[in-house]
Design an enzyme around this catalytic site. Structure first.
Site, PDB file in Angstrom:
ATOM      1  N   ARG A 173      13.905   3.937  45.523  1.00 16.04           N
ATOM      2  CA  ARG A 173      12.650   4.170  44.807  1.00 16.04           C
ATOM      3  C   ARG A 173      11.760   2.933  44.944  1.00 16.04           C
ATOM      4  O   ARG A 173      12.260   1.808  44.902  1.00 16.04           O
ATOM      5  CB  ARG A 173      12.947   4.432  43.328  1.00 16.04           C
ATOM      6  CG  ARG A 173      13.630   5.766  43.035  1.00 16.04           C
ATOM      7  CD  ARG A 173      14.183   5.763  41.622  1.00 16.04           C
ATOM      8  NE  ARG A 173      14.723   7.054  41.207  1.00 16.04           N
ATOM      9  CZ  ARG A 173      15.949   7.499  41.503  1.00 16.04           C
ATOM     10  NH1 ARG A 173      16.760   6.769  42.248  1.00 16.04           N
ATOM     11  NH2 ARG A 173      16.370   8.680  41.068  1.00 16.04           N
ATOM     12  N   HIS A 176      11.637   1.201  39.902  1.00 15.62           N
ATOM     13  CA  HIS A 176      12.780   1.790  39.197  1.00 15.62           C
ATOM     14  C   HIS A 176      13.939   2.080  40.151  1.00 15.62           C
ATOM     15  O   HIS A 176      14.654   3.073  40.002  1.00 15.62           O
ATOM     16  CB  HIS A 176      12.392   3.082  38.482  1.00 15.62           C
ATOM     17  CG  HIS A 176      11.362   2.903  37.401  1.00 15.62           C
ATOM     18  ND1 HIS A 176      11.684   2.748  36.078  1.00 15.62           N
ATOM     19  CD2 HIS A 176      10.006   2.845  37.449  1.00 15.62           C
ATOM     20  CE1 HIS A 176      10.573   2.612  35.360  1.00 15.62           C
ATOM     21  NE2 HIS A 176       9.542   2.657  36.176  1.00 15.62           N
ATOM     22  N   ASN A 249       9.333   5.081  29.353  1.00 13.59           N
ATOM     23  CA  ASN A 249       9.837   3.704  29.395  1.00 13.59           C
ATOM     24  C   ASN A 249      10.354   3.302  28.026  1.00 13.59           C
ATOM     25  O   ASN A 249      10.138   4.006  27.042  1.00 13.59           O
ATOM     26  CB  ASN A 249       8.708   2.746  29.799  1.00 13.59           C
ATOM     27  CG  ASN A 249       8.473   2.729  31.303  1.00 13.59           C
ATOM     28  OD1 ASN A 249       9.297   3.200  32.086  1.00 13.59           O
ATOM     29  ND2 ASN A 249       7.346   2.177  31.708  1.00 13.59           N
ATOM     30  N   PHE A 262      -2.165   0.721  40.134  1.00 15.04           N
ATOM     31  CA  PHE A 262      -0.698   0.667  40.133  1.00 15.04           C
ATOM     32  C   PHE A 262      -0.125  -0.029  41.371  1.00 15.04           C
ATOM     33  O   PHE A 262       0.727  -0.913  41.247  1.00 15.04           O
ATOM     34  CB  PHE A 262      -0.112   2.074  39.974  1.00 15.04           C
ATOM     35  CG  PHE A 262       1.363   2.078  39.702  1.00 15.04           C
ATOM     36  CD1 PHE A 262       1.875   1.522  38.544  1.00 15.04           C
ATOM     37  CD2 PHE A 262       2.260   2.637  40.614  1.00 15.04           C
ATOM     38  CE1 PHE A 262       3.251   1.523  38.290  1.00 15.04           C
ATOM     39  CE2 PHE A 262       3.625   2.644  40.361  1.00 15.04           C
ATOM     40  CZ  PHE A 262       4.119   2.096  39.199  1.00 15.04           C
TER      41      PHE A 262
HETATM   42 FE1  HDE Z   1       6.371   5.562  37.384  1.00 16.98          FE
HETATM   43  N1  HDE Z   1       6.953   5.933  39.318  1.00 16.98           N
HETATM   44  N2  HDE Z   1       4.468   5.326  38.013  1.00 16.98           N
HETATM   45  N3  HDE Z   1       5.791   5.035  35.516  1.00 16.98           N
HETATM   46  N4  HDE Z   1       8.245   5.751  36.761  1.00 16.98           N
HETATM   47  C1  HDE Z   1       8.200   6.161  39.721  1.00 16.98           C
HETATM   48  O1  HDE Z   1       8.838   7.872  41.183  1.00 16.98           O
HETATM   49  C2  HDE Z   1       3.993   5.709  39.199  1.00 16.98           C
HETATM   50  C3  HDE Z   1       4.536   4.700  35.107  1.00 16.98           C
HETATM   51  C4  HDE Z   1       8.687   5.722  35.473  1.00 16.98           C
HETATM   52  O2  HDE Z   1      14.681   7.247  36.957  1.00 16.98           O
HETATM   53  C5  HDE Z   1       8.274   6.578  41.152  1.00 16.98           C
HETATM   54  O3  HDE Z   1      10.746   8.889  41.803  1.00 16.98           O
HETATM   55  C6  HDE Z   1       2.568   5.552  39.236  1.00 16.98           C
HETATM   56  C7  HDE Z   1       4.442   4.702  33.679  1.00 16.98           C
HETATM   57  C8  HDE Z   1      10.119   5.869  35.434  1.00 16.98           C
HETATM   58  O4  HDE Z   1      13.995   8.142  38.832  1.00 16.98           O
HETATM   59  C9  HDE Z   1       6.808   6.606  41.582  1.00 16.98           C
HETATM   60  C10 HDE Z   1       2.221   5.025  38.026  1.00 16.98           C
HETATM   61  C11 HDE Z   1       5.692   5.043  33.237  1.00 16.98           C
HETATM   62  C12 HDE Z   1      10.502   6.006  36.765  1.00 16.98           C
HETATM   63  C13 HDE Z   1       6.097   6.209  40.317  1.00 16.98           C
HETATM   64  C14 HDE Z   1       3.404   4.894  37.256  1.00 16.98           C
HETATM   65  C15 HDE Z   1       6.521   5.240  34.394  1.00 16.98           C
HETATM   66  C16 HDE Z   1       9.321   5.933  37.567  1.00 16.98           C
HETATM   67  C17 HDE Z   1       9.197   5.766  41.996  1.00 16.98           C
HETATM   68  C18 HDE Z   1       0.836   4.611  37.548  1.00 16.98           C
HETATM   69  C19 HDE Z   1       6.162   5.160  31.795  1.00 16.98           C
HETATM   70  C20 HDE Z   1      11.916   6.166  37.292  1.00 16.98           C
HETATM   71  C21 HDE Z   1      10.332   6.650  42.394  1.00 16.98           C
HETATM   72  C22 HDE Z   1      -0.117   5.630  37.600  1.00 16.98           C
HETATM   73  C23 HDE Z   1       5.551   6.270  31.100  1.00 16.98           C
HETATM   74  C24 HDE Z   1      12.369   7.586  37.240  1.00 16.98           C
HETATM   75  C25 HDE Z   1      10.039   7.915  41.787  1.00 16.98           C
HETATM   76  C26 HDE Z   1      13.799   7.677  37.711  1.00 16.98           C
HETATM   77  C27 HDE Z   1       9.301   6.068  38.952  1.00 16.98           C
HETATM   78  C28 HDE Z   1       4.761   6.162  40.241  1.00 16.98           C
HETATM   79  C29 HDE Z   1       3.436   4.318  35.955  1.00 16.98           C
HETATM   80  C30 HDE Z   1       7.907   5.585  34.271  1.00 16.98           C
HETATM   81  C31 HDE Z   1       6.444   5.738  42.769  1.00 16.98           C
HETATM   82  C32 HDE Z   1       1.682   5.874  40.419  1.00 16.98           C
HETATM   83  C33 HDE Z   1       3.188   4.417  32.847  1.00 16.98           C
HETATM   84  C34 HDE Z   1      11.004   5.866  34.210  1.00 16.98           C
HETATM   85  O5  HDE Z   1       6.425   7.904  41.960  1.00 16.98           O
END
Ligand code: HDE
Length: 804
Positions: A173, A176, A249, A262
């Site tokens: 990933r 994360h 989170n 991001f």
């Molecule tokens: Fe994520 N985020 N994120 N994120 N995120 C990923 O998806 C992304 C954000 C969070 O255990 C990716 O499968 C963007 C906030 C968790 O597999 C990706 C933005 C929050 C996990 C991605 C955010 C999160 C990810 C990487 C800004 C809390 C792990 C691999 C717009 C609410 C999930 C994947 C797991 C994972 C994109 C911001 C939580 C790249 C573009 C805010 C818990 O798609």
């Protein structure tokens, strides 16, 4: 265009329209002979049936319903009719049964939705085969021309094995990457039907299966668990109306307000591109350069520099949906909502010095903790609460609920508990489940909808997109861990790694040749909330987004003195690793807008003067409605489970006083703690009464930072042996420095004194975390020790400059 009244759909298929397929049960032996051959007349029968069915669809009755607002709000179910089994098939020869092909497909089933039993395998009693099922005679030698001769290209067995091995890794990933998962269930306390039609909340006691993945953000897949970092708390609800992923989170806010930033944020925090350092750490120039130019990150930085970013365990941290979501009921009424998870074990953290040491002696600390707790039957449990509020309420807040750098303080909108999450099963296979699970912020079910949070908008796009490269194509929803338990039927076809074998020739809608199936569900399906939009297209943020410090101040003001001290120490440490003085000063100038003592403390730690406060992005700061929010302190949630699952080290060496050792051990185990006997080496240790115990761990293989509390036993001989080992002093020193409880029995008092530890605090009071007792005083002393462990840490002992 005016909408014509809705017409009733064509007659529905009766579910028992075709005979149940004769599928053998798992493990049942299938017949080896083909059972029947389709009679030639079947083709003619098929042609007639197709024509008959097609005639029932005289025209597209639903067309008129595609227009107008009313149809958007309650779309009609698609026209569909009874489909004779013959028509649904791809071929009349389908009736010919085979060992591989089986019989005909079940009526309307989507086998991917069945339980994971369908793919779980077990090699017990089985012989080794190639991937083609050919039994392997010799798994020790490659095929060679003579025993000392060259290996042969025709060794298809070797080549298959090596080729598969060469492709074992998939891209990790982007963020994360490091995570740990578990299965479990969600149980609703009550029906939430008045607020939402979302399936998990349909009735009191309803159980929905879940898979949860906890993670760190910045580090690579093999990085340490105890980095200072945000933790992911992603929950996949396999609801009976499709998968809902609450991808949250352990911190309720985020660094940035718009998805546009991001990639910049992630590039800044990840190892610097020229030398790929540092791993899993924000303590470097590029991160602080970026965030200090993004003042909206100040609030999040307060959380990340707090002890929340070094949790004791995944079982002891909160989770948050972060964005404002929308819950929608059957009447289409919406309520705004924030999601909160709270652990039953309470919220607890590590100290920084401890986290650093754990990352050396057990980089898998959190993964191991989660795994072991579930294996031992101590199932982690979290309560889900919602904050519910209306658009009108939100409009009055001094902040914007679409801004993910803001919380809605509990003083403004209280929490309503709605259910519990229990993690009761470890995965069978890390790769197949925890690595291949694909969470997606866009996976919602009827009853849950998005708001216009611009960060969420980017996430709705990002998650599916990233799986395309990570999991290799558009069919990742068919990977068993991702497959919903709700049936999946659509006309999407083909693509890499397609698992489903779709029957029939119809892969489009509308159709008459497939009896209209699969047909659109109408109002029973997902209907987007009709949020009115009347606006200019532009790239900008609302003015309320421009206030960046009020909630950072609220967070800081709501912390206990020790938590404030830890925040200052964390900023000091992180910025001391920043090599560019201007960046250090810029961060402190940001903090000057949060709290003067915070800025002064950090500046002092860096040996600089507090610079002028960073100019604000807004001319008039709106007045914050809440100045103190006690539940923002980690100490507000000690948990309900006492010392259950706490890990306690009992030092042992030959000659340990047997009676007191047993008394202590028995009481701690009875209270639910995990007790480990730690010796100079592992193996048998003779006690004072000649009996023998087994030291399960050694000073070397399980250092003291891995334990929540320490028992120093009685027995002159044992104490003399321990005192002669320099590692014992370190063992006690770390426990003491990290403010953990220590029970000191009889002769071992000299060990404590040997490290210069005091049992009296700076204010002259007794340190409740150090329990001194003779063997005789034990029963009472152990009770005090149990209380001391339940308090988790004895922060009063801590001094910024450690005295020991
Ligand atoms: Fe994520 N985020 N994120 N994120 N995120 C990923 O998806 C992304 C954000 C969070 O255990 C990716 O499968 C963007 C906030 C968790 O597999 C990706 C933005 C929050 C996990 C991605 C955010 C999160 C990810 C990487 C800004 C809390 C792990 C691999 C717009 C609410 C999930 C994947 C797991 C994972 C994109 C911001 C939580 C790249 C573009 C805010 C818990 O798609």
């Amino acid at each position: 265009m005016a909408r014509t009244p809705k017409q009733p759909p064509a007659p529905k298929a009766k579910s028992a329209s075709r005979p149940a397929a004769a599928k053998p049960k798992a493990g049942q032996k299938r017949s080896t002979r083909s059972s029947s051959v389709a009679p030639p007349s079947q083709k003619a029968e098929l042609d007639a049936a197709v024509d008959k069915l097609a005639r029932r669809f005289t025209h597209n009755r639903e067309k008129a319903g595609e227009y107008g607002r009313e149809s958007a709000l309650s779309p009609a179910e698609g026209a569909h009719a009874d489909t004779p089994d013959l028509i649904a098939a791809s071929t009349v020869s389908e009736a010919n049964r085979g060992d591989k092909t089986g019989s005909r497909a079940g009526s309307g089933d989507s086998p991917g939705s069945a339980s994971l039993d369908r793919v779980r395998t077990d090699a017990q009693g089985q012989r080794l085969t190639t991937n083609q099922g050919v039994a392997i005679a010799d798994n020790q030698n490659s095929l060679k021309a003579g025993m000392r001769g060259p290996a042969l290209l025709k060794d298809f067995i070797l080549r298959e094995k090596i080729t598969h091995f060469d492709h074992e890794r998939i891209p990790e990933r982007i963020v994360h990457a490091r995570g740990s998962g578990a299965h479990g269930f969600f149980e609703a306390y009550d029906s939430l039907r008045a607020i939402t039609r979302a399936a998990p909340f349909a009735r009191a006691g309803k159980i929905t299966p879940v898979f949860v993945r906890f993670s760190t953000v910045a580090g690579e897949r093999g990085s340490k668990d105890t980095a200072r970092d945000v933790r992911g708390f992603a929950v996949k609800f396999y609801t009976d109306e499709g998968n809902w992923d609450l991808v949250g989170n352990n911190i309720p806010v985020f660094f940035i307000q718009d998805a546009m930033k991001f990639p910049d944020l992630v590039h800044a925090v990840k190892p610097e591109p020229h030398h790929a350092m540092p791993q899993a750490a924000s303590a470097h120039d590029t991160f602080w350069d970026f965030v200090s130019l993004m003042p909206e990150s100040t609030h999040m930085l307060m959380w990340v520099m707090s002890d929340r970013a070094i949790p004791r365990s995944y079982r002891m941290m909160q989770g948050f949906g972060v964005h404002t979501f929308r819950l929608v009921n059957e009447d289409g009424e919406a309520t705004l909502c924030k999601f909160h998870w709270a652990p039953k074990l309470g919220t607890h953290s590590l100290t920084w010095d401890e986290a650093v040491k754990i990352s050396g002696c057990d980089p898998d600390y959190h993964r191991r903790d989660l795994w072991e707790a579930i294996e031992s039957g101590a199932y982690p449990e979290y309560e889900l609460s919602v904050q519910l509020f209306s658009e009108a309420q939100a409009a009055k807040f001094s902040f914007d609920v679409l801004d993910s750098t803001k919380i809605v303080p509990e003083e403004l909108v209280p929490l309503t508990p709605v259910g519990r999450l229990v993690l009761n099963r470890n995965p069978d296979n890390f790769f197949a489940e925890t690595e291949q699970v694909a969470f997606c912020a866009a996976h919602v079910v009827p009853g849950i909808d998005f708001t216009n949070d611009p960060l969420l908008a980017g996430r709705i796009h990002s998650y599916v997109d990233t799986q395309l490269s990570r999991l290799g194509g558009p069919n990742f929803h068919e990977i068993p861990i991702n497959a919903p338990v709700a049936p999946v039927q659509n006309n999407q076809r083909d693509g890499l790694h397609r698992q489903a074998i779709h029957r029939g020739r119809v892969a489009y809608e509308p159709n008459s040749l497939g009896g209209g199936c699969p047909f659109q569900a109408g109002a029973a399906g997902f209907v987007s909330f009709p949020e009115p939009v009347r606006a200019d297209e532009l790239r900008a943020k609302p003015e309320k987004f421009a206030e960046h410090y009020n909630q950072a101040t609220l967070f800081y003001a709501s912390q206990s003195p020790i938590e404030k001290a830890h925040i200052i120490a964390a900023f000091r440490f992180e910025l001391s690793k920043v090599m560019v003085p201007a960046i250090r000063a810029r961060v402190v100038s940001m903090l000057a807008n949060v709290a003067p003592d915070l800025a002064a403390g950090v500046a002092d730690g860096l040996g600089i003067k507090v610079p002028d406060a960073m100019p604000r992005a807004i001319a008039r700061t709106p007045r914050a409605e809440v100045k103190q929010s006690p539940t923002l302190s980690l100490l507000a949630r000690p948990g309900e489970l006492g010392i259950q699952t706490r890990k306690i080290a009992v030092l042992v060496a030959p000659g340990v006083e047997a009676v007191s050792l047993r008394k202590v051990g028995d009481r701690l185990v009875a209270a639910g703690a995990t007790v480990r006997l730690v010796g100079p080496r592992v193996g048998p240790i003779a006690l004072s009464d000649g009996s023998v115990v087994e030291a399960e761990a050694s000073l070397e293989n399980e250092p003291s930072v891995l334990f929540d509390a320490l028992v120093l036993p009685d027995g002159e001989a044992a104490v003399a042996r321990l005192a002669s080992d320099g590692r014992v002093a370190e063992y006690i020193k770390d426990q003491y420095r990290h403010c953990k409880p220590i029970l000191v029995v009889g002769a071992s008092r000299s060990l404590l004194e040997g490290i210069g530890a005091s049992t009296v605090l700076a204010d002259g009071s007794e340190d409740a975390g150090i329990v001194l007792a003779t063997s005789k005083e034990l029963p009472d002393a152990v009770e005090r020790f149990v209380e001391a462990i339940a308090a988790h840490r004895h922060w009063q002992r801590e001094t910024d400059r450690p005295l020991v």
